[in-house]
Design a protein around this motif. Structure first.
Motif, PDB file in Angstrom:
ATOM      1  N   LEU A  20      -3.141  10.110   3.072  1.00 59.66           N
ATOM      2  CA  LEU A  20      -3.930  11.231   2.580  1.00 59.66           C
ATOM      3  C   LEU A  20      -3.272  12.590   2.786  1.00 59.66           C
ATOM      4  O   LEU A  20      -3.681  13.568   2.157  1.00 59.66           O
ATOM      5  N   ASP A  21      -2.266  12.669   3.650  1.00 57.57           N
ATOM      6  CA  ASP A  21      -1.603  13.949   3.894  1.00 57.57           C
ATOM      7  C   ASP A  21      -0.095  13.889   3.699  1.00 57.57           C
ATOM      8  O   ASP A  21       0.585  14.893   3.888  1.00 57.57           O
ATOM      9  N   GLY A  22       0.436  12.724   3.357  1.00 53.51           N
ATOM     10  CA  GLY A  22       1.871  12.576   3.202  1.00 53.51           C
ATOM     11  C   GLY A  22       2.368  13.047   1.847  1.00 53.51           C
ATOM     12  O   GLY A  22       1.588  13.457   0.978  1.00 53.51           O
ATOM     13  N   PRO A  23       3.691  12.957   1.614  1.00 53.57           N
ATOM     14  CA  PRO A  23       4.264  13.455   0.359  1.00 53.57           C
ATOM     15  C   PRO A  23       4.022  12.534  -0.831  1.00 53.57           C
ATOM     16  O   PRO A  23       4.162  12.948  -1.972  1.00 53.57           O
ATOM     17  N   ARG A  24       3.661  11.247  -0.575  1.00 52.14           N
ATOM     18  CA  ARG A  24       3.475  10.284  -1.669  1.00 52.14           C
ATOM     19  C   ARG A  24       2.006   9.872  -1.757  1.00 52.14           C
ATOM     20  O   ARG A  24       1.661   8.700  -1.692  1.00 52.14           O
ATOM     21  N   ARG A  25       1.117  10.823  -1.901  1.00 54.20           N
ATOM     22  CA  ARG A  25      -0.315  10.522  -1.900  1.00 54.20           C
ATOM     23  C   ARG A  25      -0.726   9.826  -3.194  1.00 54.20           C
ATOM     24  O   ARG A  25      -0.526  10.367  -4.290  1.00 54.20           O
ATOM     25  N   PRO A  26      -1.315   8.626  -3.092  1.00 50.48           N
ATOM     26  CA  PRO A  26      -1.840   7.971  -4.293  1.00 50.48           C
ATOM     27  C   PRO A  26      -3.193   8.554  -4.659  1.00 50.48           C
ATOM     28  O   PRO A  26      -3.838   9.234  -3.850  1.00 50.48           O
ATOM     29  N   GLY A  27      -3.635   8.312  -5.884  1.00 48.30           N
ATOM     30  CA  GLY A  27      -5.005   8.638  -6.239  1.00 48.30           C
ATOM     31  C   GLY A  27      -5.929   7.599  -5.623  1.00 48.30           C
ATOM     32  O   GLY A  27      -5.682   6.395  -5.772  1.00 48.30           O
ATOM     33  N   VAL A  28      -6.955   8.013  -4.903  1.00 50.52           N
ATOM     34  CA  VAL A  28      -7.789   7.060  -4.173  1.00 50.52           C
ATOM     35  C   VAL A  28      -9.261   7.250  -4.512  1.00 50.52           C
ATOM     36  O   VAL A  28      -9.744   8.374  -4.670  1.00 50.52           O
ATOM     37  N   THR A  29      -9.953   6.135  -4.633  1.00 53.82           N
ATOM     38  CA  THR A  29     -11.397   6.134  -4.839  1.00 53.82           C
ATOM     39  C   THR A  29     -12.016   5.193  -3.818  1.00 53.82           C
ATOM     40  O   THR A  29     -11.682   4.005  -3.771  1.00 53.82           O
ATOM     41  N   PHE A  30     -12.889   5.735  -2.988  1.00 54.26           N
ATOM     42  CA  PHE A  30     -13.590   4.949  -1.984  1.00 54.26           C
ATOM     43  C   PHE A  30     -15.057   4.858  -2.397  1.00 54.26           C
ATOM     44  O   PHE A  30     -15.725   5.886  -2.553  1.00 54.26           O
ATOM     45  N   VAL A  31     -15.538   3.641  -2.593  1.00 57.53           N
ATOM     46  CA  VAL A  31     -16.961   3.439  -2.827  1.00 57.53           C
ATOM     47  C   VAL A  31     -17.544   2.818  -1.557  1.00 57.53           C
ATOM     48  O   VAL A  31     -17.122   1.739  -1.135  1.00 57.53           O
ATOM     49  N   LEU A  32     -18.482   3.531  -0.936  1.00 54.05           N
ATOM     50  CA  LEU A  32     -19.096   3.076   0.306  1.00 54.05           C
ATOM     51  C   LEU A  32     -20.552   2.726   0.039  1.00 54.05           C
ATOM     52  O   LEU A  32     -21.275   3.496  -0.612  1.00 54.05           O
TER      53      LEU A  32
ATOM     54  N   GLU B  30       0.826  -1.204   0.000  1.00 50.41           N
ATOM     55  CA  GLU B  30       0.000   0.000   0.000  1.00 50.41           C
ATOM     56  C   GLU B  30       0.863   1.259   0.000  1.00 50.41           C
ATOM     57  O   GLU B  30       0.527   2.252  -0.661  1.00 50.41           O
ATOM     58  N   SER B  31       1.981   1.220   0.705  1.00 48.22           N
ATOM     59  CA  SER B  31       2.868   2.392   0.778  1.00 48.22           C
ATOM     60  C   SER B  31       3.480   2.735  -0.568  1.00 48.22           C
ATOM     61  O   SER B  31       3.865   3.881  -0.809  1.00 48.22           O
ATOM     62  N   ALA B  32       3.578   1.727  -1.462  1.00 49.15           N
ATOM     63  CA  ALA B  32       4.200   1.940  -2.772  1.00 49.15           C
ATOM     64  C   ALA B  32       3.190   2.180  -3.878  1.00 49.15           C
ATOM     65  O   ALA B  32       3.570   2.539  -4.995  1.00 49.15           O
ATOM     66  N   ALA B  33       1.910   1.998  -3.588  1.00 47.14           N
ATOM     67  CA  ALA B  33       0.884   2.087  -4.632  1.00 47.14           C
ATOM     68  C   ALA B  33       0.701   3.518  -5.113  1.00 47.14           C
ATOM     69  O   ALA B  33       0.836   4.476  -4.351  1.00 47.14           O
ATOM     70  N   THR B  34       0.370   3.662  -6.394  1.00 47.27           N
ATOM     71  CA  THR B  34       0.054   4.978  -6.952  1.00 47.27           C
ATOM     72  C   THR B  34      -1.449   5.180  -7.094  1.00 47.27           C
ATOM     73  O   THR B  34      -1.910   6.282  -7.375  1.00 47.27           O
ATOM     74  N   SER B  35      -2.220   4.099  -6.900  1.00 51.29           N
ATOM     75  CA  SER B  35      -3.676   4.235  -6.886  1.00 51.29           C
ATOM     76  C   SER B  35      -4.259   3.212  -5.922  1.00 51.29           C
ATOM     77  O   SER B  35      -3.686   2.133  -5.711  1.00 51.29           O
ATOM     78  N   LEU B  36      -5.379   3.580  -5.324  1.00 52.40           N
ATOM     79  CA  LEU B  36      -6.088   2.677  -4.422  1.00 52.40           C
ATOM     80  C   LEU B  36      -7.576   2.811  -4.707  1.00 52.40           C
ATOM     81  O   LEU B  36      -8.126   3.912  -4.664  1.00 52.40           O
TER      82      LEU B  36
END
Length: 286
Positions: free
Chosen positions: A160-172, A107-113
């Protein structure tokens, strides 16, 4: 000041580079290990990124794979030096299983989630009070609850606030934003945080309405991690957790299709935030 790269990211860089170099050299893991007089299990641990790599071990592999380009050698040697030491989640070793620790490295290395949650707000987006209320029925000690919540808050901050923020999509699922975890006040605060996160350009919060009906992942949550230089990874969230990537492409593809289906059925960004806002107003909390 730019924070140092987490050792897990350096181990991942070495894992990819060394596996690809071995494959280009036409060697199996067994053949490569035999030529440098290693056990095969040692090479497997290096290629899965579960251990650090010493510079001397790295040089033995680079020699075997005929990697001599100075800039590439220097880059990999720096990665080897940076592969030692604990990752940020090692501080929480008492509440992180080995399986979840491996997932956090990816997860730390991902560019999208991309993730779907059918029952509750995911840990990435939880407020402290919501997380505490969610854990309350488990009968854990206050100390253990505090440790788990601290882990979630640090994970959230880094993603969400770090220097390596991935693009994230949350479907709830709509159930997740209506379920009164902790009561009206706690849920109201949680919905307010969802609205704040959903207003960001690099965070998408979508709601799958009750009217959407059945779909492939009705009964469980899952995460899809994307990488620019590696196969996507699927993480199925349950008691033990499980990951799959290139070893089960059929299952990975099914969940990728499932996420596309869920996203198509979900409300769009504006409609989703409007619904969350209406639910928050109905709670009668500020």
């Amino acid at each position: 000041m730019t924070p140092p790269v987490d050792p897990s990211l350096n181990r991942r860089k070495l894992r990819l580079a060394l596996r690809q170099a071995r494959e280009r050299a036409g060697l199996s893991q067994r053949e490569a290990a035999e030529r440098i007089e290693w056990s095969q299990s040692k090479l497997i641990r290096v290629e899965t990124g579960t251990v650090s790599v010493s510079v001397s071990d790295l040089r033995a592999l680079l020699s075997l794979y005929a990697i001599t380009e100075p800039d590439q050698v220097h880059e990999l040697e720096e990665a080897a030096r940076g592969s030692k030491g604990p990752s940020w989640w090692s501080t929480y070793h008492d509440v992180v299983t080995p399986q979840f620790a491996q997932y956090l490295g990816y997860e730390s290395a991902a560019t999208s989630l991309h993730t779907y949650h059918p029952i509750v707000v995911p840990g990435h987006l939880q407020t402290r009070a919501y997380a505490e209320a969610l854990l309350a029925p488990r009968g854990l000690s206050p100390e253990r609850v505090g440790r788990i919540v601290d882990l979630r808050m640090e994970r959230q901050r880094r993603m969400l606030d770090g220097p390596r923020r991935p693009g994230v999509t949350f479907v709830l699922d709509e159930a997740a934003v209506r379920r009164r975890i902790g009561g009206a006040r706690v849920l109201g605060e949680q919905l307010g945080q969802l609205l704040d996160f959903g207003a960001r350009d690099d965070v998408a919060v979508r709601v799958l309405p009750f009217e959407a009906g059945a779909h492939y992942s009705t009964l469980g949550s899952f995460v899809l991690l994307g990488f620019p230089d590696d196969d996507d990874l699927l993480y199925l969230e349950h008691a033990a957790g499980s990951m799959t990537g290139g070893e089960d492409l059929e299952l990975l593809a099914r969940y990728q299709e499932c996420f596309q289906e869920i996203t198509a059925l979900a409300l769009d960004d504006t409609e989703s935030l409007d619904l969350i806002d209406r639910i928050k107003e109905d709670l009668g909390t500020r």
